[in-house]
Design a protein around this motif. Structure first.
Motif, mmCIF file in Angstrom:
data_model
loop_
_atom_site.group_PDB
_atom_site.id
_atom_site.type_symbol
_atom_site.label_atom_id
_atom_site.label_comp_id
_atom_site.label_asym_id
_atom_site.label_seq_id
_atom_site.Cartn_x
_atom_site.Cartn_y
_atom_site.Cartn_z
ATOM 1 N N ARG A 1 33.103 35.698 30.136
ATOM 2 C CA ARG A 1 33.235 35.796 28.692
ATOM 3 C C ARG A 1 32.397 34.704 28.038
ATOM 4 O O ARG A 1 32.449 33.531 28.435
ATOM 5 C CB ARG A 1 34.690 35.614 28.254
ATOM 6 N N ARG B 1 39.880 35.605 26.271
ATOM 7 C CA ARG B 1 39.376 34.767 27.362
ATOM 8 C C ARG B 1 40.389 34.741 28.508
ATOM 9 O O ARG B 1 40.008 34.706 29.674
ATOM 10 C CB ARG B 1 39.118 33.348 26.866
ATOM 11 N N ALA C 1 36.369 32.999 31.660
ATOM 12 C CA ALA C 1 35.167 32.242 31.313
ATOM 13 C C ALA C 1 34.135 32.331 32.437
ATOM 14 O O ALA C 1 32.946 32.101 32.220
ATOM 15 C CB ALA C 1 35.515 30.783 31.034
#
Length: 330
Positions: A87, A94, A127
């Protein structure tokens, strides 16, 4: 992914009656839609199908969520493997909570790897690129998390996050029941304040779940079926490796190849039969996927672990009654 983000239409629906919302993959044929409806609801819902404009999470064939959206999703007939790209800053969500309802789910991220059994859960930070391998799994549940409602998330390291939460965790058990009631529309959340309270309750329960996860899980010794499910999960993560063998898997579990063969024999097949079946099914998915159109048929064969193109073509036709080129041509 667009299917997980709160759309403008969902935001505009603030005044609508809260209700379950069923999304169907745009690739699903009408007869498949009817079969899925009977499986999910027990009947075919009234009205027209709601077709998803973008691919659903895990390339699922259908998804149950709510309208207006409160971040809960049940994805049916998901594909494997599924890679969630990292992301970017500002993208949402997230963080997600993942819970397989059956089968097994292996999650790999930056050298870390966890395996979830049916009804276990994990919170994943997207992430970084994350790979999901699903084994004999018909449904996977997701919750999109809001870090502002759960400050604990930002305080946990990647290693602390990438941990399996056992299904016996009390917070997880309450969360599963509460989420099921919300997805079925059994609570009349017909106002923005009520929906906000429900979202808060979900995050509070996840907070309890995370705080209690260090408690030793109370689980029974794995039965033969549980061992076989774990073996299948390890096979799934290694399908593309041509060196995959019964000796390799036996070594991972500290047992003899005969014990592995005996476990598969209980299902009326051999280890080799299972590996061949899974490689062919993965090849089928790749040939049907628009994202893999640029890969040649030989490239697909090698990517799923075949070292001999002629053997791949013969096995594929025997399994599906069509050649790889016919499947790709539609």
């Amino acid at each position: 992914m667009a299917a997980l983000q709160r759309s403008a239409a969902a935001k505009a629906a603030e005044g609508e009656t809260f209700a379950p919302f069923w999304l169907v993959s745009g690739e699903a044929a009408p007869d498949e839609v009817q079969a899925m409806a009977h499986k999910v609801f027990g009947h075919v819902p009234d009205g027209n199908d709601i077709r998803a404009e973008a691919a659903l999470p895990f390339a699922a064939r259908s998804m149950l969520t709510t309208r207006p959206d409160i971040g809960l999703m049940s994805c049916f007939s998901p594909a494997t493997p599924w890679i969630w790209p990292a992301r970017q800053s500002g993208q949402e969500p997230r963080y997600i909570l993942v819970r397989p309802s059956d089968g097994r789910c292996v999650i790999e991220q930056a050298g870390r790897r966890i395996s979830l059994r049916a009804r276990d859960a994990a919170v994943v930070d997207l992430a970084q690129e994350t790979r999901f391998t699903l084994v004999e799994l018909g449904r996977i549940d997701l919750i999109a998390l809001d870090p502002a409602r759960l400050p604990t998330l930002a305080q946990l390291t990647p290693d602390e996050l990438m941990q399996a939460i056992p299904r016996g965790n009390r917070g997880l058990q309450v969360l599963a029941h509460y989420g099921a009631l919300l997805l079925r529309g059994l609570f009349p959340l017909n106002s923005a304040p009520l929906r906000d309270l429900a979202i808060g309750h979900v995050h509070d329960l996840i907070g309890v779940m995370l705080a209690d996860r260090s408690a030793p899980p109370v689980t029974a010794t794995p039965r033969r079926g549980g061992r076989l499910a774990a073996i299948k999960a390890d096979i799934e993560t290694r399908l593309e490796r041509r060196e995959l063998s019964i000796d390799l898997i036996a070594g991972l579990y500290g047992v003899t190849p005969r014990a592995i063969q005996k476990a598969f024999g209980a299902e009326g097949r051999t280890f080799s039969d299972y590996v061949l079946e899974r490689r062919l099914e993965r090849a089928w998915l790749k040939l049907m996927s628009a994202e893999d159109d640029a890969i040649s048929i030989s490239g697909v064969a090698f990517e799923v672990g075949f070292g001999d193109l002629s053997y791949f073509n013969r096995s594929f036709r025997k399994r599906f009654g069509r050649s790889p080129s016919q499947v790709r041509a539609g």
